[in-house]
Design a protein around this motif. Sequence first.
Motif, PDB file in Angstrom:
ATOM      1  N   ARG A 135      -6.987  -6.016   5.382  1.00 16.99           N
ATOM      2  CA  ARG A 135      -5.359  -6.053   5.106  1.00 16.99           C
ATOM      3  C   ARG A 135      -5.950  -5.328   3.573  1.00 16.99           C
ATOM      4  N   ARG A 136      -7.029  -5.723   3.525  1.00 14.25           N
ATOM      5  CA  ARG A 136      -7.001  -4.823   1.797  1.00 14.25           C
ATOM      6  C   ARG A 136      -6.412  -3.529   1.997  1.00 14.25           C
ATOM      7  N   THR A 137      -6.519  -2.608   3.111  1.00 13.25           N
ATOM      8  CA  THR A 137      -6.310  -0.940   3.208  1.00 13.25           C
ATOM      9  C   THR A 137      -4.842  -0.902   2.796  1.00 13.25           C
ATOM     10  N   ALA A 138      -4.150  -2.754   2.920  1.00 12.29           N
ATOM     11  CA  ALA A 138      -2.430  -2.542   2.217  1.00 12.29           C
ATOM     12  C   ALA A 138      -1.795  -2.606   1.074  1.00 12.29           C
ATOM     13  N   GLU A 139      -2.892  -3.153   0.390  1.00 16.16           N
ATOM     14  CA  GLU A 139      -2.791  -3.391  -1.290  1.00 16.16           C
ATOM     15  C   GLU A 139      -2.580  -2.157  -1.812  1.00 16.16           C
ATOM     16  N   ALA A 140      -1.843  -1.798  -3.226  1.00 17.86           N
ATOM     17  CA  ALA A 140      -1.699  -0.949  -3.879  1.00 17.86           C
ATOM     18  C   ALA A 140      -2.550   0.101  -4.027  1.00 17.86           C
ATOM     19  N   ASP A 141      -3.621  -0.046  -4.048  1.00 15.84           N
ATOM     20  CA  ASP A 141      -4.773   1.274  -3.917  1.00 15.84           C
ATOM     21  C   ASP A 141      -5.039   1.877  -2.354  1.00 15.84           C
ATOM     22  N   GLY A 142      -4.499   0.380  -1.193  1.00 19.08           N
ATOM     23  CA  GLY A 142      -5.617   0.874   0.062  1.00 19.08           C
ATOM     24  C   GLY A 142      -4.566   2.214   0.638  1.00 19.08           C
TER      25      GLY A 142
END
Length: 276
Positions: free
Chosen positions: A242-249
């Motif tokens: 899920r973290r890879t879909a954040e702003a810098d992911g």
Amino acid sequence: MHGYSGRESERLTDQANALATLVHGGVFFPAGDSVLELGCGVGSQTVHLAARSPRARIVSVDLSEDSLQAARKRVEAAGLDNVSFLQADVHRLPFTDSGFDHAFVCFLLEHLREPCAALAELRRVLRPGGSLTVVEGDHGSAYFHPDSAHARRAISCLVELQARAGGDSLIGRRLYPLLTSSGFAQVRVEPLMVYADSSRPHLVDGFTRRTFTAMVEGVGEEALSSGLMSREDWERGIADLRRTAEADGVFCYTFFRARARRRRSRTGPGPARARP
Ligand SMILES: C[S@@+](CC[C@H](N)C(=O)[O-])C[C@H]1O[C@@H](n2cnc3c(N)ncnc32)[C@H](O)[C@@H]1O
């Protein structure tokens, strides 16, 4: 097997919508030609296929009557009138030899124990010279930022569980040998890469979150009950995906699209006839 639960149907639709340009770009069938779609599921790809070739006659087949019901409704709601549906097993198609001009197969071969047997049956119902388009994924092609060993292990649980069920979620890289060894001619495979970062919000949402992470999450209970990962490690793997879909992911994945033709008969009309 994907394609049955309500959640999985939703995921397949998110996937089809997010990837429509990639999967269907350049796929067009002329007016009056017949197209067989195998493993149509709930019709998520069927609507794109039918809308792009509105004057071709499409016959969409699936094993699951429930999925076909949903597919019929979806096609009707889209106002498309060039599709008919039939319940059938790809290994025993209820069609005469050489009856179709084209075939389209998307995310089906990865689930089959014997994809070559299904391809042989498909070849039978395709006319000599008829075209085949196959689209499959390959979970070994996923890489992302921030990288995470836990996320990679969670993905490998999905690969392992699909292998135990008789499928192959790494099948994308095998399309060329599969089609050539199944007797198809003029086989050409294109890698179709999905690259998602926050400058492409529709792909971050439609692919990274709703397609790929949702698919891995979908095997959570099975991965835990099979002892493939501890709950703690699994939850960390999912959180890292899920973290890879954040702003810098960033998330990268490659699908493979193969096009091929049924070989023309050597004994049929044409120059080959003259050979001794
Ligand atoms: C992952 S879904 C893909 C559905 C659709 N092509 C899509 O991309 O949204 C795979 C579909 O293949 C169907 N299927 C699996 N084995 C089959 C078989 N032997 N004959 C016909 N359909 C089959 C399943 O019922 C399911 O709907």
